[in-house]
Design an enzyme around this catalytic site. Structure first.
Site, PDB file in Angstrom:
ATOM      1  N   GLU A   1      46.242  13.089  36.127  1.00  9.84           N
ATOM      2  CA  GLU A   1      45.392  12.934  37.322  1.00  9.84           C
ATOM      3  C   GLU A   1      44.570  14.206  37.475  1.00  9.84           C
ATOM      4  O   GLU A   1      45.098  15.313  37.363  1.00  9.84           O
ATOM      5  CB  GLU A   1      46.201  12.778  38.629  1.00  9.84           C
ATOM      6  CG  GLU A   1      46.879  11.455  38.810  1.00  9.84           C
ATOM      7  CD  GLU A   1      47.663  11.352  40.127  1.00  9.84           C
ATOM      8  OE1 GLU A   1      47.305  12.006  41.133  1.00  9.84           O
ATOM      9  OE2 GLU A   1      48.662  10.613  40.133  1.00  9.84           O
TER      10      GLU A   1
ATOM     11  N   GLU B   1      54.964  12.938  40.093  1.00  9.31           N
ATOM     12  CA  GLU B   1      55.074  14.046  41.045  1.00  9.31           C
ATOM     13  C   GLU B   1      56.382  13.998  41.830  1.00  9.31           C
ATOM     14  O   GLU B   1      56.380  13.888  43.068  1.00  9.31           O
ATOM     15  CB  GLU B   1      53.897  14.026  42.025  1.00  9.31           C
ATOM     16  CG  GLU B   1      52.544  14.158  41.365  1.00  9.31           C
ATOM     17  CD  GLU B   1      51.400  14.321  42.365  1.00  9.31           C
ATOM     18  OE1 GLU B   1      51.641  14.184  43.578  1.00  9.31           O
ATOM     19  OE2 GLU B   1      50.272  14.611  41.926  1.00  9.31           O
TER      20      GLU B   1
HETATM   21  C1  BGP Z   1      48.205  12.641  44.139  1.00 10.89           C
HETATM   22  C2  BGP Z   1      49.035  11.369  44.104  1.00 10.89           C
HETATM   23  C3  BGP Z   1      48.218  10.132  44.245  1.00 10.89           C
HETATM   24  C4  BGP Z   1      47.022  10.239  45.188  1.00 10.89           C
HETATM   25  C5  BGP Z   1      46.292  11.581  45.113  1.00 10.89           C
HETATM   26  C6  BGP Z   1      45.226  11.776  46.195  1.00 10.89           C
HETATM   27  O1  BGP Z   1      48.994  13.732  44.397  1.00 10.89           O
HETATM   28  O2  BGP Z   1      49.759  11.245  42.885  1.00 10.89           O
HETATM   29  O3  BGP Z   1      49.089   9.089  44.587  1.00 10.89           O
HETATM   30  O4  BGP Z   1      47.354   9.858  46.445  1.00 10.89           O
HETATM   31  O5  BGP Z   1      47.212  12.649  45.149  1.00 10.89           O
HETATM   32  O6  BGP Z   1      45.772  11.997  47.431  1.00 10.89           O
HETATM   33  P1  BGP Z   1      44.962  12.071  48.820  1.00 10.89           P
HETATM   34  O7  BGP Z   1      44.202  10.802  48.954  1.00 10.89           O
HETATM   35  O8  BGP Z   1      45.994  12.207  49.847  1.00 10.89           O
HETATM   36  O9  BGP Z   1      44.017  13.223  48.737  1.00 10.89           O
END
Ligand code: BGP
Length: 461
Positions: free
Chosen positions: A364, A166
């Site tokens: 993801e 990202e």
């Molecule tokens: C994504 C990132 C991860 C993770 C996820 C959840 O964008 O790649 O690193 O942090 O988001 O994020 P959050 O816990 O802030 O909801």
């Protein structure tokens, strides 16, 4: 209806070094920007929990890797911490880091899990930030050296690499919206950082190909489809511009080697075009990716602006659109994110039709829940909401694959509940729940479900 996925489909999850390793200032690791920001402003981290308090993968790796098998992984993505391998970002390698990552990669392979290794997940070494981070073109070259060392050290066993996770997020967070260190609001710097990040990625790809290692290298992008409020030309235009800034800015150069001309025109109009890009553009053009990782959590909905933008304000892409909440949309209230499973299908077809059907994986997809530990009853965490979320997304992904999109894997975020930047442990995403006090691990219902999904290479829908 039984949904079966292609043979050798990659099932698993993603994580990252800084979010899981712990030992953030031990075993020879140098500081990165997260260590620094937590020192400076601990109050900006949920419950003041900083990067030292993660799931301690550094110490628990040997016990955690079998848990990957128990939760249906045939592949796993994590990252190398640049500041663990190179405490100063450049210069001498930390031998303890080499031992740790060797042991991790070997243990994954011994357990039948394909390692997918990413090189940068928001975690700039402090020594590199101190000389300007990606505002400074030299840092792109330091990154390429770090990448080349990683390929040389681990590339005999690692056959899937990502350069960045990202990459637009450290641009937005650090230089536009103030949710990552160095917490600046400076559009000029943001554009330069974005550009040098792409340059760094292309330099790393060049290094990889030079080593002729018989593997593949790509980049992870958070592609967030932009949907217009209506078919009115002003709404359509708003969506097109949001797509240019938030998706195509990285997607086009990564896959096609070129920037969308209209994006460059808009940057010029706002006096944001960096100078002296010629040679770097040629490197970007020559070094496109072999495959893509796509992180998808939620869609973006936009509409034409309701008011005129202030031409004197620091530029952000919202100069051209307003964000829009669609009436009737389903929202995960804990994150305030819309749930829209069909977005994954739209991404699949976009890659098929507009990006040469480049091979890709969902790198993801996940569902964050607040205070999830309170839902444990009699030692079980029945996270049916998360299973539902995965099932519905997989339905649309399967449809995209059936219609010819070349997707070869699906990774959830994440394996064990992990520390998430300034949100720390606010939102739990894991297939395994983590007790922050004792460190004990509990497989959630979704973890068992994911194992069955892997074993059957599909599920009944
Ligand atoms: C994504 C990132 C991860 C993770 C996820 C959840 O964008 O790649 O690193 O942090 O988001 O994020 P959050 O816990 O802030 O909801």
């Amino acid at each position: 209806m039984k949904l079966t996925f292609p043979d050798h489909f990659m099932w698993g999850s993603a994580a990252s070094a800084t979010q899981t390793e712990g030992a953030s200032q031990q075993f020879g690791k140098g500081k990165n920007i997260w260590d620094r920001w937590f020192e400076l402003e601990p109050e900006r981290f949920h419950n003041r929990v900083g990067p030292e308090h993660t799931s301690q993968f550094y110490q628990n790796m040997k016990e955690d890797i079998p848990r990957l098998v128990a939760t249906g992984h045939n592949s796993f993505r994590t990252s190398i911490s640049w500041s663990r391998l190179y405490p100063e970002g450049t210069g001498d390698i930390n031998p303890q880091a080499v031992d740790f990552y060797n042991a991790m990669i070997d243990a994954l392979i011994e357990n039948g899990i394909t390692p997918i290794i990413n090189l940068f997940h928001f975690d700039m070494p402090l020594a590199m930030q101190d000389i300007g981070g990606f505002e400074n073109e030299q840092v792109a070259h330091h990154f390429a050296r770090y990448a080349a060392s990683s390929f040389r050290l681990f590339g005999d066993r690692v056959k899937y690499w990502f350069t960045f996770n990202e990459p637009i997020v450290h641009v937005e967070g650090g230089y536009l919206y103030n949710f990552h260190y160095p917490n600046r609001v400076d559009p000029q710097a943001a554009v330069r950082v974005a550009f040098n990040t792409l340059y760094a990625s292309a330099l790393a790809i060049e290094q990889y190909r030079a080593q002729e290692q018989d593997g593949k290298i790509g980049i992870v992008l958070n592609l967030t489809p932009s949907y217009p409020r209506s078919q009115h030309p002003a709404d359509l235009r708003a969506a097109e511009i949001a797509d240019l800034f938030f998706n195509r800015s990285f997607l086009d150069p990564a896959v096609k080697g070129t920037f969308p001309p209209e994006l460059l025109t808009l940057l010029e109009k706002h006096n944001l075009m960096p100078s002296g890009l010629g040679q770097a553009c040629a490197v970007i053009q020559r070094n496109t990716v072999d495959f893509l990782g796509v992180n998808y959590y939620h869609p973006r909905r936009v509409c034409a602006r309701h008011s005129l933008p202030n031409p004197e304000a620091p530029f952000t892409p919202e100069y051209y659109f307003d964000n829009y909440t669609m009436p009737g949309s389903r929202i995960n209230e804990d994150k305030n994110w819309e749930i829209y499973e069909k977005g994954l299908y739209d991404i699949a077809l976009n890659i098929r039709d507009n990006y040469g059907n480049t091979p890709w994986m969902v790198s993801e997809n996940g569902f964050g829940v607040k205070d999830e530990r309170n839902r444990i009853v009699n030692g079980e965490l029945n996270d049916d909401y998360r299973i539902q979320f995965y099932r519905d997304h997989l339905f649309w992904l399967h449809k995209g694959i059936a219609e010819g999109s070349h997707c070869f894997g699906y990774h959830v975020w994440t394996f064990i509940d992990n520390w998430s930047w300034s949100n720390a442990y606010r939102n739990r995403y894991g297939l395994i729940s983590l007790d922050l006090q004792t460190g004990s691990r509990l497989v959630k219902k979704s973890g068992h479900w994911f194992k069955a999904l892997h074993d059957n290479n599909g599920f009944d829908y």
